[in-house]
Design an enzyme around this catalytic site. Structure first.
Site, PDB file in Angstrom:
ATOM      1  CB  CYS B  52      -9.691  57.374  57.072  1.00 15.60           C
ATOM      2  SG  CYS B  52      -8.384  58.281  55.716  1.00 15.60           S
ATOM      3  CB  CYS B  55     -12.737  59.144  54.382  1.00 16.73           C
ATOM      4  SG  CYS B  55     -11.965  57.443  54.640  1.00 16.73           S
ATOM      5  CG  HIS B 115     -10.138  54.228  54.054  1.00 11.19           C
ATOM      6  ND1 HIS B 115      -9.720  55.319  54.396  1.00 11.19           N
ATOM      7  CD2 HIS B 115      -9.138  53.328  54.648  1.00 11.19           C
ATOM      8  CE1 HIS B 115      -8.532  54.278  54.874  1.00 11.19           C
ATOM      9  NE2 HIS B 115      -8.427  53.484  55.567  1.00 11.19           N
ATOM     10  CG  ASN B 153       5.748  58.542  48.645  1.00 12.89           C
ATOM     11  OD1 ASN B 153       6.970  57.817  47.174  1.00 12.89           O
ATOM     12  ND2 ASN B 153       5.788  59.701  49.176  1.00 12.89           N
ATOM     13  CB  SER B 161       1.531  57.947  56.669  1.00 14.30           C
ATOM     14  OG  SER B 161       1.278  59.224  56.363  1.00 14.30           O
ATOM     15  CG  HIS B 164      -8.397  57.760  51.578  1.00 16.04           C
ATOM     16  ND1 HIS B 164      -9.435  57.421  52.132  1.00 16.04           N
ATOM     17  CD2 HIS B 164      -8.443  58.274  50.020  1.00 16.04           C
ATOM     18  CE1 HIS B 164     -10.576  57.700  51.120  1.00 16.04           C
ATOM     19  NE2 HIS B 164      -9.645  58.360  50.021  1.00 16.04           N
ATOM     20  CG  HIS B 166      -3.220  59.817  49.573  1.00 12.88           C
ATOM     21  ND1 HIS B 166      -2.844  58.928  50.537  1.00 12.88           N
ATOM     22  CD2 HIS B 166      -1.753  60.222  50.448  1.00 12.88           C
ATOM     23  CE1 HIS B 166      -1.880  58.406  51.299  1.00 12.88           C
ATOM     24  NE2 HIS B 166      -1.035  60.050  50.555  1.00 12.88           N
ATOM     25  CD  GLN B 168       2.391  63.798  49.212  1.00 11.04           C
ATOM     26  OE1 GLN B 168       3.820  64.712  49.532  1.00 11.04           O
ATOM     27  NE2 GLN B 168       3.615  62.535  50.075  1.00 11.04           N
ATOM     28  CD  GLN B 323      24.167  44.799  42.683  1.00 10.34           C
ATOM     29  OE1 GLN B 323      23.708  45.201  43.645  1.00 10.34           O
ATOM     30  NE2 GLN B 323      24.275  43.699  42.703  1.00 10.34           N
TER      31      GLN B 323
END
Ligand SMILES: O=P(O)(O)O[C@H]1O[C@H](CO)[C@@H](O)[C@H](O)[C@H]1O
Ligand SMILES: O=P(O)(O)O[C@H]1O[C@H](CO)[C@@H](O)[C@H](O)[C@H]1O
Lengths: 348, 348
Positions: B52, B55, B115, B153, B161, B164, B166, B168, B323
């Site tokens: 990762c 990490c 993680h 996200n 993706s 872990h 996180h 932004q 909608q």
């Protein structure tokens, strides 16, 4: 292509049709992707599926039976998002709880009796039948509704729940957000520049030759300067045309030809049945003078790098503004260079 | 809930923060779904993953090594969508080819060294550490940039993706579309009504008690009257507060508590690690008088009916307007009624 080295740096571009800005980060195309991939295997369905609610002669969820249609077929959506007029709403309270009643209807259009075809695989004469049913529906529904939205969701990734080739129509007594913005910005453009925004834009694109995907005497298909989706295109007639209803015979023929070319190139790009949502925008009914309007179709495809990696419109896009990685000029070149023979037809 | 029978008919609602209308079709919730389903199986990752790039102590794609951090950790995104100032662009041609240079930066915030945790599973004291790093980043980056977009996200379905935990930060010298609309509509509201739009709205919601998901002395969490996504919520302080930077100690504590409550309810709704994109909107830097602004977070989750059926924002939504099927009042009730104990902790 305008080889301005600036275009490789992040920059913003303006969409004159909607007044919205977009962030471009072309240097990001080399970013590795470790996230979700889509299932890109395509199972070939049969030509007729007895369990399909769109195949000719089959019974639908609501109990109604489809006609034994030969080419196209239109019916009322059994689960309409818009229905007949309701009572007016009362709430408002200083504009904080505003609502409105709506009046509308929803229909489904089958593009072919054949369960396993897509528009990309159909012949031009069959595409003409689709164009004619679009025209006929616009004529009929525009008598009653202010806005008639014709669209197609293609592919499971675009929420399409049945592979049988079909599109939809949602008609309403209100003009929805997207065409309302286009109505406004086209009107202001005509007032300020004395020209029709899109007719002028298409003429410039025809000249520049940087973003063209396909063209013929009647139509131009470009990845617009302000495209949001990686392989988004704008398809429009070159000559002033307000609505689908106004297409003359040469335009009908030209549209069938350029749709075929675009859709084959789309499928060839990643050797897959290319998913997208598409739809038509033209002058609304009962809108007064419509000289500012130019008919056009938007194609919004979700794929980014391959048949299994899509563009996610998420965090920054939802909370900030749309962002794209690949330049529209690069996307147009990739599409333009595709063969006009469908990949499934190629000899080995 | 305002048992107006009209609310069961299709209608439109107005978002006073953005000026946009939305179509509601609550009668459509019974529509059967034969389309795509998401993979809802969750593989439990290990607490530390040597591959990762988030990490502690691991080496990232660009070759840089992460600190051996104990709780949170911020670093410069190795694939920034926004970078330092570029040359100004030249093209314009009657507003048809407009672009602008941009200046900005992108960072990644690890929420925990662990993680395999999510914010929903973290303790309030750990959420406080996240709130404090958000605050510190806002203070630092607002000195240089007009807009600092903090977002998360969560979940593969939202383009994330790496599991872990996180978020932004994308900071820019321009104010993006979404906050620009909110700036405009909040300003006009204050001018026309002499009141702060959101402070007033929250007070009414606290009174009505129809759309509340969670509340405490400092914060209110509602499915807004104009929610677009099925289980979208708006989270905001009850008292006038312009920015994350302005949160006092009671508000920090209250935020950690209500975030924990919301995220546990989200996970419990469909007994899954609930995906979403979320982010903060507050008064921009160098924006003059900001009395019209109220800090708030938006949560936009994609799921509709279950852990594996999402809402597709496709054809009509892209070409017409958003909608939704389920009423905001129903969604709020479903969330409100969830347990505040995480489903993974329940005794059998
Ligand atoms: O930067 P990431 O996490 O790799 O990328 C993710 O978030 C970005 C900001 O919302 C999106 O533009 C990307 O499409 C998405 O995959
Ligand atoms: O009406 P359908 O095909 O069942 O539904 C599909 O298209 C609609 C219109 O774009 C969307 O609102 C739905 O989310 C999508 O699943």
């Amino acid at each position: 292509m305008d080889q301005n080295s600036n275009t490789l740096h992040p920059h913003r571009r303006y969409n004159p049709l909607t007044g919205q800005w977009l962030l471009l980060s072309p240097h990001r195309t080399q970013r590795p992707w470790q996230g979700r991939t889509e299932d890109a295997t395509i199972s070939q369905p049969p030509g007729y599926d007895p369990t399909c609610y769109l195949c000719p002669g089959n019974t639908r969820m609501g109990g109604k039976k489809n006609e034994e249609y030969a080419s196209t077929f239109v019916f009322d959506n059994d689960f309409k998002a818009l229905t007949q007029c309701t009572q007016p709403f009362q709430e408002d309270e200083d504009g904080l709880f505003r609502s409105e009643s709506t009046d509308g209807t929803c229909r489904v259009i089958c593009f072919s009796r054949n369960h396993n075809l897509t528009l990309a695989q159909m012949e031009e004469k069959d595409l003409l039948a689709v164009i004619d049913i679009w025209k006929a529906q616009m004529i009929e529904l525009s008598k009653k509704y202010r806005w008639v939205q014709i669209f197609e969701n293609k592919g499971e990734i675009m929420g399409c729940s049945n592979p049988h080739p079909h599109g939809q129509i949602w008609a309403s007594d209100y003009i929805p957000e997207e065409p309302a913005k286009e109505d406004h910005y086209q009107k202001v453009y005509l007032q300020q520049h004395g020209k029709n925004l899109l007719v002028e834009y298409l003429a410039r694109e025809k000249d520049k030759r940087e973003r063209i995907v396909a063209e013929n005497d009647q139509w131009l298909c470009v990845v617009p300067y302000w495209a949001t989706w990686p392989f988004e295109v704008l398809l429009a007639p070159l000559h002033p045309t307000r609505r689908l209803q106004d297409l003359d015979d040469a335009q009908r023929q030209g549209l069938a030809a350029i749709m075929k070319e675009l859709l084959v190139k789309y499928d060839n790009l990643f050797s897959t049945s290319f998913p997208y949502s598409m739809g038509w925008h033209g002058a609304p009914a009962n809108n007064g003078n419509n000289d500012h309007w130019q008919l056009h179709a938007h194609y919004y495809p979700p794929l980014l790098r391959s048949a299994d990696i899509k563009k996610f419109m998420v965090g920054y896009e939802m909370l900030g503004c749309p962002q794209r990685d690949i330049l529209p000029e690069t996307a147009a070149e990739m599409l333009r260079n595709q063969s006009t023979t469908h990949y499934s037809m190629r000899r080995r």
